[in-house]
Motif scaffolding. Structure first.
Motif, mmCIF file in Angstrom:
data_model
loop_
_atom_site.group_PDB
_atom_site.id
_atom_site.type_symbol
_atom_site.label_atom_id
_atom_site.label_comp_id
_atom_site.label_asym_id
_atom_site.label_seq_id
_atom_site.Cartn_x
_atom_site.Cartn_y
_atom_site.Cartn_z
ATOM 1 N N GLU A 113 0.833 -1.214 0.000
ATOM 2 C CA GLU A 113 0.000 0.000 0.000
ATOM 3 C C GLU A 113 0.863 1.257 0.000
ATOM 4 O OE1 GLU A 113 -3.234 0.103 2.799
ATOM 5 O OE2 GLU A 113 -3.567 -2.047 2.518
ATOM 6 N N ASN A 114 1.924 1.246 0.749
ATOM 7 C CA ASN A 114 2.846 2.389 0.777
ATOM 8 C C ASN A 114 3.485 2.577 -0.601
ATOM 9 O OD1 ASN A 114 4.212 4.507 1.906
ATOM 10 N ND2 ASN A 114 5.901 3.230 2.636
ATOM 11 N N PHE A 115 3.840 1.506 -1.234
ATOM 12 C CA PHE A 115 4.430 1.570 -2.576
ATOM 13 C C PHE A 115 3.454 2.187 -3.569
ATOM 14 C CE2 PHE A 115 4.812 -0.512 -6.750
ATOM 15 C CZ PHE A 115 6.070 -0.073 -7.133
ATOM 16 N N VAL A 116 2.174 1.731 -3.543
ATOM 17 C CA VAL A 116 1.162 2.228 -4.464
ATOM 18 C C VAL A 116 0.878 3.706 -4.211
ATOM 19 C CG1 VAL A 116 -1.265 2.023 -5.152
ATOM 20 C CG2 VAL A 116 0.108 -0.034 -4.840
ATOM 21 N N GLN A 117 0.807 4.116 -2.943
ATOM 22 C CA GLN A 117 0.511 5.503 -2.611
ATOM 23 C C GLN A 117 1.640 6.446 -3.038
ATOM 24 O OE1 GLN A 117 -0.402 5.499 1.535
ATOM 25 N NE2 GLN A 117 -2.472 4.704 1.226
ATOM 26 N N ASN A 118 2.837 5.983 -3.029
ATOM 27 C CA ASN A 118 3.986 6.829 -3.371
ATOM 28 C C ASN A 118 4.245 6.882 -4.858
ATOM 29 O OD1 ASN A 118 4.524 7.617 -0.759
ATOM 30 N ND2 ASN A 118 5.743 5.775 -0.372
ATOM 31 N N LYS A 119 3.503 6.193 -5.664
ATOM 32 C CA LYS A 119 3.697 6.210 -7.135
ATOM 33 C C LYS A 119 2.930 7.318 -7.770
ATOM 34 C CE LYS A 119 6.572 3.133 -8.140
ATOM 35 N NZ LYS A 119 7.668 3.308 -8.959
#
Length: 119
Positions: A113-119
């Motif tokens: 989720e952190n990865f997706v939000q930071n994209k």
């Protein structure tokens, strides 16, 4: 049996009460007071089910009942009692376990989720 000795059934009830109290020890005081009676009843029913099961194993599920000059086979009174008691025991146990606090399953963060939000 001396007056201060417990019968086998009373001993079984006492052990079951202790087992159930251990399961429900985390309840708050108000809920614990509510479940104490159900714990006592569940322990008694479990010990009674044990006795009935022994009777059924020893004497079978059918009973020969005399009717004057002839006899008929019928469901054993112990089996009939066992069947109604097991239903009530199951109901009491469901009520007891419904009073336990719901466990909140904490989802492990895998970072997606952190990865997706930071994209």
């Amino acid at each position: 049996m001396a007056s201060n000795e417990l019968s086998p059934k009373e001993t079984m009830i006492k052990k079951e009460v202790a087992r159930l109290n251990k399961i429900f020890k985390e309840l708050d005081k108000n809920r614990k007071t509510s479940v104490d009676g159900l714990i006592q009843e569940a322990a008694f029913m479990r010990a009674t089910l044990h006795d009935l099961k022994q009777d059924i194993n020893e004497n079978g599920v059918l009973d020969n009942m005399q009717q004057g000059e002839y006899s008929i086979l019928r469901e054993s009174p112990a089996l009939k009692s066992y069947n109604s008691t097991i239903q009530r025991y199951t109901t009491v146990m469901k009520e007891l376990f419904a009073m336990l606090p719901k466990e909140v399953i904490k989802k492990e963060d895998d970072g997606f989720e952190n990865f997706v939000q930071n994209k």
